[in-house]
Design a protein around this motif. Structure first.
Motif, PDB file in Angstrom:
ATOM      1  N   ARG A 429      49.271  64.555 -11.649  1.00  0.00           N
ATOM      2  CA  ARG A 429      49.592  63.234 -12.170  1.00  0.00           C
ATOM      3  C   ARG A 429      48.354  62.556 -12.735  1.00  0.00           C
ATOM      4  NH1 ARG A 429      49.457  58.038 -10.821  1.00  0.00           N
ATOM      5  NH2 ARG A 429      48.238  58.501  -8.946  1.00  0.00           N
ATOM      6  N   LEU A 433      47.550  61.415 -16.613  1.00  0.00           N
ATOM      7  CA  LEU A 433      47.190  60.045 -16.979  1.00  0.00           C
ATOM      8  C   LEU A 433      45.869  59.999 -17.751  1.00  0.00           C
ATOM      9  CD1 LEU A 433      48.117  58.076 -13.730  1.00  0.00           C
ATOM     10  CD2 LEU A 433      49.302  58.049 -15.919  1.00  0.00           C
ATOM     11  N   SER A 437      45.372  58.731 -21.602  1.00  0.00           N
ATOM     12  CA  SER A 437      44.471  57.629 -21.942  1.00  0.00           C
ATOM     13  C   SER A 437      43.345  58.090 -22.874  1.00  0.00           C
ATOM     14  CB  SER A 437      43.867  57.050 -20.672  1.00  0.00           C
ATOM     15  OG  SER A 437      43.132  58.024 -19.966  1.00  0.00           O
TER      16      SER A 437
END
Length: 437
Positions: A429, A433, A437
């Motif tokens: 996870r 992320l 980003s």
């Protein structure tokens, strides 16, 4: 000729904030206030009036300022801001911050902070740990009560196929009543979603029935010990069915599970092949339920998904219950049960085991939504420990030393596996992320 609407006045008039004060002159502005002026929209300066918007750190109640707003006349005070207002880079005026409260049109409190209106926090938002702890407690409590009451019913009514149907009938009735009152609002289902959920419901029905067959045949503690092997089947299915590469550390963590279950099975006093094989089939069924669930991921909330799965699963459970146990139930099954405990207790026991079954499964799903996978994995292991421990105490089941040691080893293996698996999911996870980003 109609004049254009002043932008500041328009902003205030259309705002939901009821506590901004509008003045047409500067005479009523307190010395401690910050004054914002806008030029008149009219070209004639003699007939125009300057519009002043004042933010004050404390409200002077003796002044006759008129509140401007649509919903309330409660004053709003600004106690200071951590930002500054700059006008053409020449003037710096400290304005704002902290907080004031007012009420919106519905009477709910609004927190004014940093220039934004935020609804006041609910009890769950203010005390998240307390609410999550309550979810865990109810999940454990309902699960333990279900397992104990379910086994007591099997002691005088040994018909697991019929009891499995009752579990789902009560759960479906609960869902229908909840939908009728809008808690939750029923999500629509189409043919495509029905096709996706049908394999999930079939595996759910098979796993549910086989678990109950095992509960009826052997001790509750032994069934849960066997069901501790479910992570092993999940890993095997992921590796050989889905083609996912399972790390060696995950496989090694499953070794204590297999060894512990084997030790417990060899010396279990209530052992029989019906209970053992049924529990193993249940493990396989729930493993495939997980696989099909991933393929059937939709935007529908978990409460509605579980409700639809329960309804479809009921149709799969009905035929075997009628064919396998129907004749026996009609001949002597119902009559014997009523003769032993009475009609009222018999019906109330069936109702409550169905209600506890549905609620603990729903709470397990709701708890998963509130916590991280690691926390839920640890909680699931502890839940199995609670069920095994309470069932031994309540029913007075005698277990050998080897069975006790084997059960402890199996539970420890499941805990290690769950920790490793949850950490892997968390790393995935975070990596996703960081990539996004």
């Amino acid at each position: 000729m109609a004049s254009a609407t002043n932008p500041v006045q328009s902003l205030i008039t259309n705002s939901r904030f009821s506590s901004l004060y509008l003045s047409s002159s500067t005479n009523r502005i307190l010395p401690s206030s910050v004054l914002l002026k806008t030029p008149s929209s009219s070209s004639s300066s003699s007939s125009s009036r300057t519009l002043c918007l004042a933010f004050s750190s404390s409200l002077d109640k003796n002044k006759g300022s008129v509140p401007v707003g649509l919903f309330s006349a409660k004053p709003l005070t600004f106690t200071g801001w951590n930002q500054t207002i700059r006008r053409r880079s020449l003037v710096k005026s400290p304005v704002a911050s902290a907080a004031a409260a007012d009420a919106d049109a519905d009477g709910h409190e609004i927190e004014i902070s940093e220039g934004y209106a935020k609804p006041s926090k609910s009890f769950a938002q203010r005390f998240p740990a307390l609410v999550t702890g309550f979810f865990f407690f109810m999940w454990y409590f309902l699960n333990v009560i279900f397992n104990i009451l379910n086994k007591k019913v099997y002691n005088y009514f040994p018909y697991p196929y019929f009891v499995s149907v009752i579990h789902l009938v009560v759960g479906v009735a609960y869902c229908l009543v909840s939908w009728s009152v809008g808690l939750p609002k029923r999500a629509p289902i189409d043919k495509e979603l029905l096709v996706l959920l049908t394999p999930v419901a079939f595996c759910h029905a098979l796993g549910h029935v086989m678990s109950n067959v095992s509960f009826a045949a052997v001790a509750v503690s032994f069934t849960h010990t066997i069901k501790a092997l479910e992570p092993f089947f999940n890993a095997a299915a992921s590796q050989f069915v889905l083609g996912h590469q399972i790390p060696l550390s995950l496989w090694l963590s499953l070794a204590p599970v297999v060894i512990g279950v084997s030790m417990a099975s060899l010396t279990e006093l209530s052992f029989n092949w019906t209970g053992f094989i049924s529990a193993m089939i249940s493990n396989i069924a729930f493993t495939y339920r997980s696989i099909y669930s991933k393929k059937a991921m939709t935007g529908m909330d978990s409460t509605n998904v579980y409700a639809y799965i329960s309804i479809i699963a009921l149709f799969f459970c009905l035929p075997p219950a009628i064919l396998i146990e129907g004749p026996q139930l009609m001949q002597h099954g119902f009559r014997d049960a009523i003769a032993k405990v009475g009609l009222v207790k018999f019906l109330s026991d069936l109702f409550w085991i169905g209600m506890f079954y549905h609620l603990y499964n729903q709470l397990a799903t709701n708890t998963l939504e509130r916590v991280a996978p690691l926390t839920h994995a640890v909680g699931n292991v502890l839940k199995r420990v609670f069920v095994i421990g309470f069932s031994i105490v309540v029913f007075g089941n005698k277990i050998s030393t080897q069975t006790g040691i084997g059960t402890a080893i199996a539970i420890a293996g499941v805990a290690i596996y769950s920790l490793i698996k949850a950490n892997m999911e968390e790393q995935k996870r975070k990596a996703a992320l960081s990539t996004a980003s």
